[in-house]
Design a protein around this motif. Structure first.
Motif, PDB file in Angstrom:
ATOM      1  N   PRO A 144     -52.850 -32.525   1.736  1.00 36.79           N
ATOM      2  CA  PRO A 144     -51.682 -32.879   1.837  1.00 36.79           C
ATOM      3  C   PRO A 144     -50.628 -32.443   0.297  1.00 36.79           C
ATOM      4  CG  PRO A 144     -52.915 -34.938   1.324  1.00 36.79           C
ATOM      5  CD  PRO A 144     -53.586 -33.715   1.640  1.00 36.79           C
ATOM      6  N   ASN A 145     -51.245 -32.252  -0.816  1.00 37.18           N
ATOM      7  CA  ASN A 145     -50.760 -31.919  -1.782  1.00 37.18           C
ATOM      8  C   ASN A 145     -50.711 -30.546  -2.156  1.00 37.18           C
ATOM      9  OD1 ASN A 145     -52.004 -34.934  -2.813  1.00 37.18           O
ATOM     10  ND2 ASN A 145     -49.936 -34.771  -2.336  1.00 37.18           N
ATOM     11  N   VAL A 201     -49.647 -26.229  -5.839  1.00 33.94           N
ATOM     12  CA  VAL A 201     -50.053 -27.795  -6.057  1.00 33.94           C
ATOM     13  C   VAL A 201     -49.096 -28.482  -6.370  1.00 33.94           C
ATOM     14  CG1 VAL A 201     -51.951 -28.958  -7.304  1.00 33.94           C
ATOM     15  CG2 VAL A 201     -52.522 -26.748  -6.942  1.00 33.94           C
ATOM     16  N   CYS A 202     -48.943 -29.651  -5.897  1.00 30.84           N
ATOM     17  CA  CYS A 202     -48.122 -30.651  -5.864  1.00 30.84           C
ATOM     18  C   CYS A 202     -48.674 -31.856  -6.843  1.00 30.84           C
ATOM     19  CB  CYS A 202     -47.481 -31.261  -5.096  1.00 30.84           C
ATOM     20  SG  CYS A 202     -46.331 -32.595  -5.161  1.00 30.84           S
ATOM     21  N   GLU A 255     -52.292 -37.520  -2.260  1.00 34.05           N
ATOM     22  CA  GLU A 255     -51.064 -38.570  -2.309  1.00 34.05           C
ATOM     23  C   GLU A 255     -50.259 -38.077  -0.954  1.00 34.05           C
ATOM     24  OE1 GLU A 255     -50.191 -40.909  -4.333  1.00 34.05           O
ATOM     25  OE2 GLU A 255     -51.923 -40.628  -5.869  1.00 34.05           O
ATOM     26  N   PRO A 256     -50.436 -38.860   0.131  1.00 28.18           N
ATOM     27  CA  PRO A 256     -49.893 -38.221   1.253  1.00 28.18           C
ATOM     28  C   PRO A 256     -48.369 -38.528   1.161  1.00 28.18           C
ATOM     29  CG  PRO A 256     -50.918 -40.230   1.487  1.00 28.18           C
ATOM     30  CD  PRO A 256     -51.312 -39.991   0.167  1.00 28.18           C
ATOM     31  N   ASP A 257     -47.864 -39.279   0.465  1.00 29.02           N
ATOM     32  CA  ASP A 257     -46.383 -39.840   0.198  1.00 29.02           C
ATOM     33  C   ASP A 257     -45.647 -38.486  -0.271  1.00 29.02           C
ATOM     34  OD1 ASP A 257     -46.675 -41.920   1.789  1.00 29.02           O
ATOM     35  OD2 ASP A 257     -46.949 -43.255  -0.177  1.00 29.02           O
ATOM     36  N   SER A 258     -46.225 -37.487  -0.859  1.00 25.97           N
ATOM     37  CA  SER A 258     -45.428 -36.567  -1.339  1.00 25.97           C
ATOM     38  C   SER A 258     -46.165 -35.166  -1.115  1.00 25.97           C
ATOM     39  CB  SER A 258     -45.125 -36.428  -2.849  1.00 25.97           C
ATOM     40  OG  SER A 258     -46.623 -36.385  -3.536  1.00 25.97           O
ATOM     41  N   PRO A 259     -46.197 -35.030   0.244  1.00 24.06           N
ATOM     42  CA  PRO A 259     -46.982 -33.710   0.810  1.00 24.06           C
ATOM     43  C   PRO A 259     -46.281 -32.481   0.826  1.00 24.06           C
ATOM     44  CG  PRO A 259     -45.857 -34.889   2.501  1.00 24.06           C
ATOM     45  CD  PRO A 259     -45.678 -35.517   1.666  1.00 24.06           C
TER      46      PRO A 259
END
Length: 156
Positions: free
Chosen positions: A76-77, A85-86, A115-119
């Protein structure tokens, strides 16, 4: 201290230690690094070897490097197409105290703890937010098999 001096010291330190990562520099440009990260156990990336590029500027360590996955990965990131890359330490939470080795360690931890909340990869993020770990693991394992396992990458 100039960025090239700092990076030379970091590289010397990495070469002297027993590392969990295979980290190298571009022989023509000390600002460009590559690292091979092993997929952590108990993740869909287990047994995979993932190449990342680390590109520093002459403002390093005051500014963070740009980090990209060269090996496609379903996470997700990590943006599937660009490999971007986040990770907060590469953006707002950057500190000159961070070094290339610590960045590699943080990315390795990110593989284990997405961290699925900031994909950047909304499909992977949506699977985890919906608690569909089976779908996420299946896709992650499939992409790991396709792109990050040595036997398969030799066939390309």
């Amino acid at each position: 201290m100039k960025s090239s001096q700092r990076l030379a010291k970091e590289y010397s330190k990495i070469q002297k230690s027993d590392n969990e990562f295979n980290i190298s520099i571009d022989s023509n440009n000390i600002l460009n690094w590559k690292a091979i990260l092993k997929g952590p156990d108990e993740t869909p990336f287990k047994n995979g070897n993932f190449e990342i590029s680390i590109k520093c500027t002459d403002q390093y360590p005051m500014k963070p490097p740009k980090v990209f996955f060269n090996t496609p990965i379903f996470h997700p990131n990590i943006h599937f197409k660009t490999g971007e890359v986040c990770l907060d330490v590469l953006k707002a939470n950057w500190s000159p105290a961070w070094d290339i080795f610590a960045i590699c360690r943080a990315i390795s931890l990110l593989l284990s703890h997405p961290e699925p909340d900031s994909p950047l990869n909304c499909d992977a993020g949506n699977m985890l937010r919906a608690k569909d770990e089976m779908a996420y693991f299946s896709m992650g394992e499939m992409y790991t098999q396709m792109f990050a396992i040595k036997e398969n990458s030799d066939k390309k």
